[in-house]
Design a protein around this motif. Structure first.
Motif, PDB file in Angstrom:
ATOM      1  N   VAL A   1       4.235  -7.565  -3.728  1.00 35.90           N
ATOM      2  CA  VAL A   1       5.196  -6.774  -4.494  1.00 35.90           C
ATOM      3  C   VAL A   1       6.603  -7.190  -4.095  1.00 35.90           C
ATOM      4  O   VAL A   1       6.961  -7.156  -2.914  1.00 35.90           O
ATOM      5  CB  VAL A   1       4.995  -5.257  -4.250  1.00 35.90           C
ATOM      6  CG1 VAL A   1       6.082  -4.463  -4.974  1.00 35.90           C
ATOM      7  CG2 VAL A   1       3.616  -4.824  -4.715  1.00 35.90           C
ATOM      8  N   ASP A   2       7.374  -7.616  -5.078  1.00 30.49           N
ATOM      9  CA  ASP A   2       8.779  -7.980  -4.869  1.00 30.49           C
ATOM     10  C   ASP A   2       9.601  -6.706  -5.018  1.00 30.49           C
ATOM     11  O   ASP A   2       9.870  -6.252  -6.133  1.00 30.49           O
ATOM     12  CB  ASP A   2       9.202  -9.039  -5.884  1.00 30.49           C
ATOM     13  CG  ASP A   2      10.613  -9.552  -5.649  1.00 30.49           C
ATOM     14  OD1 ASP A   2      11.369  -8.893  -4.905  1.00 30.49           O
ATOM     15  OD2 ASP A   2      10.959 -10.609  -6.209  1.00 30.49           O
TER      16      ASP A   2
ATOM     17  N   ALA B   1      12.753  -6.153  -4.328  1.00 30.22           N
ATOM     18  CA  ALA B   1      14.098  -6.350  -4.870  1.00 30.22           C
ATOM     19  C   ALA B   1      14.081  -6.397  -6.391  1.00 30.22           C
ATOM     20  O   ALA B   1      14.948  -5.816  -7.056  1.00 30.22           O
ATOM     21  CB  ALA B   1      14.707  -7.624  -4.301  1.00 30.22           C
ATOM     22  N   ALA B   2      13.082  -7.098  -6.950  1.00 32.04           N
ATOM     23  CA  ALA B   2      12.986  -7.216  -8.405  1.00 32.04           C
ATOM     24  C   ALA B   2      12.133  -6.125  -9.025  1.00 32.04           C
ATOM     25  O   ALA B   2      12.041  -6.020 -10.248  1.00 32.04           O
ATOM     26  CB  ALA B   2      12.422  -8.590  -8.777  1.00 32.04           C
ATOM     27  N   ASN B   3      11.460  -5.334  -8.181  1.00 36.98           N
ATOM     28  CA  ASN B   3      10.560  -4.283  -8.650  1.00 36.98           C
ATOM     29  C   ASN B   3       9.468  -4.864  -9.544  1.00 36.98           C
ATOM     30  O   ASN B   3       9.179  -4.363 -10.635  1.00 36.98           O
ATOM     31  CB  ASN B   3      11.342  -3.193  -9.391  1.00 36.98           C
ATOM     32  CG  ASN B   3      10.560  -1.886  -9.479  1.00 36.98           C
ATOM     33  OD1 ASN B   3       9.747  -1.593  -8.603  1.00 36.98           O
ATOM     34  ND2 ASN B   3      10.773  -1.118 -10.533  1.00 36.98           N
ATOM     35  N   GLU B   4       8.828  -5.938  -9.012  1.00 37.09           N
ATOM     36  CA  GLU B   4       7.807  -6.640  -9.770  1.00 37.09           C
ATOM     37  C   GLU B   4       6.581  -6.919  -8.896  1.00 37.09           C
ATOM     38  O   GLU B   4       6.705  -7.115  -7.685  1.00 37.09           O
ATOM     39  CB  GLU B   4       8.345  -7.980 -10.292  1.00 37.09           C
ATOM     40  CG  GLU B   4       9.453  -7.858 -11.318  1.00 37.09           C
ATOM     41  CD  GLU B   4      10.025  -9.202 -11.704  1.00 37.09           C
ATOM     42  OE1 GLU B   4      10.688  -9.278 -12.760  1.00 37.09           O
ATOM     43  OE2 GLU B   4       9.811 -10.184 -10.942  1.00 37.09           O
TER      44      GLU B   4
ATOM     45  N   GLU C   1       1.258  -8.851   2.027  1.00 34.33           N
ATOM     46  CA  GLU C   1       0.077  -9.018   1.187  1.00 34.33           C
ATOM     47  C   GLU C   1      -0.294  -7.689   0.534  1.00 34.33           C
ATOM     48  O   GLU C   1       0.301  -6.647   0.832  1.00 34.33           O
ATOM     49  CB  GLU C   1      -1.088  -9.553   2.031  1.00 34.33           C
ATOM     50  CG  GLU C   1      -0.818 -10.935   2.619  1.00 34.33           C
ATOM     51  CD  GLU C   1      -1.863 -11.367   3.629  1.00 34.33           C
ATOM     52  OE1 GLU C   1      -2.926 -10.709   3.712  1.00 34.33           O
ATOM     53  OE2 GLU C   1      -1.619 -12.341   4.364  1.00 34.33           O
ATOM     54  N   ALA C   2      -1.312  -7.739  -0.334  1.00 29.62           N
ATOM     55  CA  ALA C   2      -1.671  -6.548  -1.096  1.00 29.62           C
ATOM     56  C   ALA C   2      -3.029  -5.981  -0.714  1.00 29.62           C
ATOM     57  O   ALA C   2      -3.371  -4.871  -1.147  1.00 29.62           O
ATOM     58  CB  ALA C   2      -1.654  -6.853  -2.596  1.00 29.62           C
TER      59      ALA C   2
ATOM     60  N   PHE D   1      -6.193  -1.587   0.213  1.00 32.01           N
ATOM     61  CA  PHE D   1      -5.418  -2.253  -0.821  1.00 32.01           C
ATOM     62  C   PHE D   1      -4.134  -1.486  -1.129  1.00 32.01           C
ATOM     63  O   PHE D   1      -4.027  -0.277  -0.872  1.00 32.01           O
ATOM     64  CB  PHE D   1      -6.248  -2.422  -2.100  1.00 32.01           C
ATOM     65  CG  PHE D   1      -6.668  -1.115  -2.746  1.00 32.01           C
ATOM     66  CD1 PHE D   1      -5.953  -0.582  -3.814  1.00 32.01           C
ATOM     67  CD2 PHE D   1      -7.774  -0.418  -2.272  1.00 32.01           C
ATOM     68  CE1 PHE D   1      -6.331   0.611  -4.407  1.00 32.01           C
ATOM     69  CE2 PHE D   1      -8.161   0.778  -2.859  1.00 32.01           C
ATOM     70  CZ  PHE D   1      -7.434   1.304  -3.926  1.00 32.01           C
ATOM     71  N   ASP D   2      -3.173  -2.210  -1.655  1.00 30.99           N
ATOM     72  CA  ASP D   2      -1.899  -1.650  -2.090  1.00 30.99           C
ATOM     73  C   ASP D   2      -2.112  -1.014  -3.459  1.00 30.99           C
ATOM     74  O   ASP D   2      -2.389  -1.708  -4.448  1.00 30.99           O
ATOM     75  CB  ASP D   2      -0.852  -2.768  -2.160  1.00 30.99           C
ATOM     76  CG  ASP D   2       0.546  -2.253  -2.458  1.00 30.99           C
ATOM     77  OD1 ASP D   2       0.672  -1.145  -3.000  1.00 30.99           O
ATOM     78  OD2 ASP D   2       1.522  -2.979  -2.159  1.00 30.99           O
TER      79      ASP D   2
END
Length: 484
Positions: free
Chosen positions: A333-334, A336-339, A421-422, A453-454
């Motif tokens: 998960v980024d 900063a970009a919320n992606e 990681e996720a 998991f995320d």
């Protein structure tokens, strides 16, 4: 004529700005060759042997073992073009008042206390070259010096005394951290009798000396103390600095406390755990699986000849097949970009316990490797981790982690995700348990699998589907043939 050149701590990559001196590999007065490793340092990523670009005689070293140095700070100086050992005046580590002790006449060059205290022969420590943390005090020569300064009967209290200083050699101190603590409190180590073996000065000895001095200061100044200053390090109403007050706060704890610095690889792991818990909304699901057929398949593979296949490699191969089916979990998960960033390549990390703590080596492009290839690469990385020889590239940029906590004899766990990681797959121990097999009760080899998991990257249905696929492959290895 020799030219003295200064060698500074180089940029170690990965944006690292500092390193901790673990072990000096050369001494003052020693002749070194170009590109010869001179010091072993620990960064937030790995252990690194730092080579010197100059050849000549080492004239000075900077930094005790255990001290942190920023990139660009001096490491050592080398007399280039000189091959004769440096004289006693070439020593550049510390002054005698910092706990060194002057060498006797005719003893030649003197190195820092940290340098003379490294190597084999430490109680509870590792032999030189092992790549492990060096704990304790002294080479055999240093031990001989300690025997000459053994305290008199009844020693063991840490109150400052006016004992005669040792005739030669460094003050017997268990670690550079003890020296630093003494310097912070302006204590003379020669006035402290150690409670350790053969008069070794421990951290608790210094802390007791601090408390004893503070108590004496409180008794002398209590009548005249009326105010408190708020400046850091200023004395309070009892004549103690803030550091001394904090030391007294632990006085009532049972036993003697040990302080372990959170830095280097241990500190980096702690920061990752903290960020993972702070940033990732994790969830865990688990399932019991019958691993009897997987163990039988492995026996048949290894009986056919050729390179042996490890069970961990088979589980890694199952993971890569599951991630191909459920790519949502091979992601990050980024913030900063919320992606959500889904990754095409699987760089599989696997948890490995070493003498230096937990590390997670990464198998690059694990999705392209066979079970034999995974076995060989995981064996290589594990050995490198145990000897402290992992490079930065082998410890970073993983996309999914496999955690085999079953080697510790436990059935289940809810591990912390290896940030950023996720997801992480956990594997418990495989043990014989009663199990309903083909409609009848039988004794089977059962393993508990858990997936943490995320929850931002997928919902419970995706996570459950991933874990069920892994369990199906464990119970019926032939399912893997669909992905071959």
């Amino acid at each position: 004529m020799a030219v003295v050149r200064e060698f500074t701590l180089p940029d170690l990559g990965e944006g690292l700005t500092e390193a901790t001196v673990v072990r000096w590999l050369v001494e003052v007065g020693e002749v070194v060759a170009v590109d010869q490793p001179v010091v072993e340092v620990e960064t937030a990523k790995a252990l690194v042997d730092v080579p010197c670009p100059y050849g000549g005689v080492v004239t000075a070293r900077f930094g005790d073992e255990g001290s942190e140095l920023p990139v660009g700070s001096p490491l050592l100086t080398v007399a280039v073009g000189s091959t004769a050992p440096a004289g006693p005046g070439a020593r550049g580590d510390r002054a005698p008042e910092e706990g060194m002790g002057e060498a006797g006449a005719g003893t030649g060059p003197t190195t820092s206390g940290a340098a003379s205290e490294s190597g084999a022969g430490k109680p509870g420590g590792a032999a030189e070259g092992s790549g492990n943390v060096l704990v304790g005090y002294g080479t055999s020569a240093a031990a001989a010096r300690r025997r000459r300064v053994r305290p008199a009967a009844g020693a063991g209290t840490a109150e400052p005394t006016r004992a005669q200083p040792p005739e030669e050699g460094p003050v017997p101190v268990i670690s550079p951290l003890v020296r630093r603590l003494a310097r912070e409190h302006d204590l003379d180590l020669r006035e402290i009798r150690g409670s350790g073996p053969e008069g070794l000065i421990l951290r608790t000895d210094v802390e007791r000396a601090v408390r004893a001095r503070s108590a004496a200061g409180a008794g002398a100044g209590a009548s005249g103390a009326t105010g408190v200053t708020g400046a850091p390090g200023a004395a309070d109403t009892y004549g103690m600095t803030g550091a001394e007050s904090r030391a007294l706060a632990y006085e009532g704890l049972p036993g003697e406390a040990e302080r372990i610095p959170l830095r280097g690889m241990r500190g980096a792991a702690a920061e990752k755990f903290r960020r993972s818990r702070q940033e990732i909304p994790d969830a865990t699901c688990w399932v019991d699986a019958d691993a009897t057929e997987l163990l039988a398949a492995r026996r048949e593979m290894n009986a056919a000849g050729g390179a042996k296949v490890s069970l961990l490699a088979l589980l890694a191969r199952i993971c890569t097949a599951a991630l191909a089916r459920y790519p949502q979990l091979n992601a990050t998960v980024d913030m900063a970009a919320n992606e959500i960033v889904r990754l095409s390549a699987v760089h599989l990390g696997f948890a490995a316990q070493t003498d230096r703590g937990l590390v997670v080596p990464v198998v690059r492009d694990a999705h392209r490797r066979t079970a034999e290839g995974l076995t060989a690469e995981m064996a290589r990385l594990t050995e490198a981790a145990r000897t402290g020889q992992l490079g930065l590239a082998e410890l970073t940029h993983g996309t999914f982690t496999l955690n085999n906590y079953g080697v510790f004899g436990v059935d289940g766990s809810t591990p912390i995700i290896n940030h950023p990681e996720a997801a992480m797959l956990g594997v418990g121990r495989i043990s014989a348990k009663p199990w309903v097999h083909e409609g009848e009760l039988a004794v089977r080899q059962v393993v508990q699998l858990s997936l943490t998991f995320d929850h931002r990257v997928c919902d419970g249905g995706t996570a459950g589907g991933f874990l069920r696929f892994v369990a199906d492959c464990v119970e019926r290895p032939a399912v893997l043939l669909r992905t071959v």
